[in-house]
Design a protein around this motif. Structure first.
Motif: not given
Ligand SMILES: Cc1cc2nc3c(=O)[nH]c(=O)nc-3n(C[C@H](O)[C@H](O)[C@H](O)COP(=O)(O)O)c2cc1C
Length: 168
Positions: A1-22
């Motif tokens: 069942m579709a009850d979750r939210i996805l936050v998907a990202y790309a990153t080269r050096y990790g900073s966008t990954a941390e923005v996605a986590e926030a």
């Protein structure tokens, strides 16, 4: 069942990954389950009732991976609320033209799937971490380095997105 939210990202050096986590942390405040994943690791999109997808900006553009992901999954993504975000160093300088250029990095994916919202956020650049090619480009264009991420603006955008994708 579709009850979750996805936050998907790309990153080269990790900073966008941390923005996605926030962004994920802020969305969780709605009580909905949120998965924050590199876009290459997303397997079953049918689990998700909404998606927030982001990329850093390199030479004016998103990285290819999230664009390919959106292109491949555009049919399903058109049936759920989708928001996009871009992370770039120029955004820290502010100004209408700069923000318009940063937002333009999302034009190709906006044409594929129309988002409920878009956000652009200042990024981080630490020259010691960069690949030889990236370091050379940064030297040539004399880009300033540092961590310009603005967690308040990231969280306030994610809060606004939450109210659009998880109706009260
Ligand atoms: C080679 C290179 C090109 C870049 N081009 C841009 C750009 O066109 N616009 C921008 O705003 N930021 C640009 N940046 C900055 C990155 O978008 C920023 O450092 C971002 O936070 C990196 O994200 P990441 O750590 O997730 O890879 C560039 C950085 C590098 C190394």
């Amino acid at each position: 069942m579709a009850d979750r939210i996805l936050v998907a990202y790309a990153t080269r050096y990790g900073s966008t990954a941390e923005v996605a986590e926030a962004i994920g942390d802020e969305l969780r405040k709605s009580g909905v389950e949120v998965d924050v994943r590199p876009v290459d690791e997303v397997r079953d999109l049918s689990l998700y009732r909404a998606a927030v997808i982001g990329s850093p900006i390199y030479m004016g553009k998103w990285l290819p991976e999230p664009q390919v992901f959106i292109e491949k999954n555009q049919q399903y993504l058109r049936t759920i609320p989708v928001a996009y975000f871009a992370v770039g160093l120029t955004v820290a300088e502010g100004g209408g033209e700069i923000l318009r250029k940063a937002e333009a990095s999302m034009d190709p994916v906006r044409m594929l799937v129309n988002p409920v919202d878009v956000g652009v956020f200042p990024g981080k650049l630490v020259s010691g971490n960069l690949s030889f090619t990236d370091r050379t480009i940064i030297k040539l264009i004399r880009a300033k380095t540092g961590d310009f991420r603005d967690w308040e603006s990231v969280c306030s955008w994610a809060g606004a997105v939450r109210s659009k994708i998880v109706p009260a």
